[in-house]
Write an enzyme that holds these catalytic residues in place. Structure first.
Site, PDB file in Angstrom:
ATOM      1  N   HIS A 133      37.066  66.226  76.985  1.00 36.77           N
ATOM      2  CA  HIS A 133      36.844  65.477  78.231  1.00 36.77           C
ATOM      3  C   HIS A 133      35.601  64.589  78.100  1.00 36.77           C
ATOM      4  CE1 HIS A 133      38.889  69.187  80.170  1.00 36.77           C
ATOM      5  NE2 HIS A 133      39.757  68.212  80.232  1.00 36.77           N
ATOM      6  N   LYS A 157      44.934  77.850  95.556  1.00 33.73           N
ATOM      7  CA  LYS A 157      44.886  78.396  94.196  1.00 33.73           C
ATOM      8  C   LYS A 157      43.450  78.542  93.735  1.00 33.73           C
ATOM      9  CE  LYS A 157      48.910  76.280  92.065  1.00 33.73           C
ATOM     10  NZ  LYS A 157      49.143  75.190  91.127  1.00 33.73           N
ATOM     11  N   ARG A 163      46.463  63.431  74.358  1.00 32.13           N
ATOM     12  CA  ARG A 163      46.324  64.167  73.097  1.00 32.13           C
ATOM     13  C   ARG A 163      47.589  64.127  72.263  1.00 32.13           C
ATOM     14  NH1 ARG A 163      44.469  69.408  76.268  1.00 32.13           N
ATOM     15  NH2 ARG A 163      45.963  68.369  77.625  1.00 32.13           N
ATOM     16  N   SER A 202      41.567  73.139  77.959  1.00 27.41           N
ATOM     17  CA  SER A 202      40.890  74.098  78.843  1.00 27.41           C
ATOM     18  C   SER A 202      41.691  75.392  78.918  1.00 27.41           C
ATOM     19  CB  SER A 202      40.738  73.508  80.251  1.00 27.41           C
ATOM     20  OG  SER A 202      39.970  72.341  80.203  1.00 27.41           O
TER      21      SER A 202
HETATM   22  P1  ADP Z   1      44.738  68.397  84.523  1.00 30.50           P
HETATM   23  O1  ADP Z   1      44.710  69.759  85.104  1.00 30.50           O
HETATM   24  O2  ADP Z   1      44.816  67.298  85.518  1.00 30.50           O
HETATM   25  O3  ADP Z   1      45.672  68.183  83.347  1.00 30.50           O
HETATM   26  P2  ADP Z   1      42.547  68.652  82.677  1.00 30.50           P
HETATM   27  O4  ADP Z   1      41.221  69.108  83.136  1.00 30.50           O
HETATM   28  O5  ADP Z   1      43.325  69.585  81.806  1.00 30.50           O
HETATM   29  O6  ADP Z   1      43.288  68.240  83.979  1.00 30.50           O
HETATM   30  O7  ADP Z   1      42.442  67.269  81.935  1.00 30.50           O
HETATM   31  C1  ADP Z   1      41.977  66.100  82.547  1.00 30.50           C
HETATM   32  C2  ADP Z   1      42.289  64.910  81.651  1.00 30.50           C
HETATM   33  O8  ADP Z   1      41.626  65.082  80.405  1.00 30.50           O
HETATM   34  C3  ADP Z   1      43.766  64.733  81.305  1.00 30.50           C
HETATM   35  O9  ADP Z   1      44.040  63.344  81.215  1.00 30.50           O
HETATM   36  C4  ADP Z   1      43.898  65.365  79.966  1.00 30.50           C
HETATM   37  O10 ADP Z   1      44.983  64.820  79.225  1.00 30.50           O
HETATM   38  C5  ADP Z   1      42.575  64.999  79.349  1.00 30.50           C
HETATM   39  N1  ADP Z   1      42.170  65.925  78.298  1.00 30.50           N
HETATM   40  C6  ADP Z   1      42.215  67.267  78.315  1.00 30.50           C
HETATM   41  N2  ADP Z   1      41.766  67.787  77.155  1.00 30.50           N
HETATM   42  C7  ADP Z   1      41.447  66.728  76.360  1.00 30.50           C
HETATM   43  C8  ADP Z   1      40.973  66.587  75.011  1.00 30.50           C
HETATM   44  N3  ADP Z   1      40.749  67.655  74.239  1.00 30.50           N
HETATM   45  N4  ADP Z   1      40.762  65.350  74.536  1.00 30.50           N
HETATM   46  C9  ADP Z   1      41.011  64.280  75.328  1.00 30.50           C
HETATM   47  N5  ADP Z   1      41.484  64.328  76.573  1.00 30.50           N
HETATM   48  C10 ADP Z   1      41.701  65.535  77.098  1.00 30.50           C
END
Ligand code: ADP
Length: 154
Positions: free
Chosen positions: A18, A42, A91, A129
């Site tokens: 992120h 949630k 990704r 995550s």
């Molecule tokens: P959501 O629950 O909306 O998917 P996330 O917190 O998992 O939210 O992710 C937010 C954004 O960050 C999404 O666009 C996701 O694709 C991107 N993202 C998550 N992990 C990575 C990573 N390792 N590298 C780049 N982008 C990521």
């Protein structure tokens, strides 16, 4: 007019994947709001207040970045902030298919808002995550996946 972007997500927790997307996207915007979308029905793994605090710590030196939370539709939140751009990271092909549908439906809901995608650096593409939480549930060390500004044990 100021170019305001929103980076929406759960960020439960915020990872170096992120962080990298945010730092690379920053030159595109005058202001970037990292906003945690939540659903009051949630419960997240980490409390919302901690997630906000940790992201603020990572970007303490970045005046263009602010951190916020929202409930409800992302496009409605964007309108409330006068933001015309949604930032998302990609990704994998699976991310692409999921994100494509959301971005296209968001566009149908609100024509003035564009979603901007950045491809993740290859070394960050396996980091999620969800897997970080799974490692934590089993007592593993996730320090290499989160910024050194964040102490998940606090
Ligand atoms: P959501 O629950 O909306 O998917 P996330 O917190 O998992 O939210 O992710 C937010 C954004 O960050 C999404 O666009 C996701 O694709 C991107 N993202 C998550 N992990 C990575 C990573 N390792 N590298 C780049 N982008 C990521």
């Amino acid at each position: 007019m100021k170019k305001i972007g929103i980076f929406p997500g759960s960020f439960d927790p915020f990872t170096i994947g992120h962080e990298s997307i945010v730092r690379r996207a920053l030159p595109l915007f005058d202001e970037l709001i990292i906003s945690i979308g939540y659903n009051s029905a949630k419960k997240g793994f980490f409390p919302l207040e901690k997630r906000v605090k940790w992201i603020k710590q990572v970007f303490a030196d970045e005046p263009k970045i602010s951190v916020d939370t929202y409930e409800g539709l992302t496009v409605d939140y964007c309108k409330s902030k006068n933001a015309k751009y949604i930032l998302r990271g990609l990704r994998t092909a699976a991310d692409f298919e999921y994100e494509r549908a959301i971005a296209q439906m968001n566009r149908m809901l609100s024509h003035g808002i564009e979603t901007v995608f950045l491809l993740t650096f290859p070394e960050h593409s396996p980091i999620s995550s969800t897997i970080v939480r799974e490692i934590l549930r089993h007592g593993g060390d996730v320090s290499q996946f989160v910024s050194s500004a964040i102490d998940l044990n606090e």
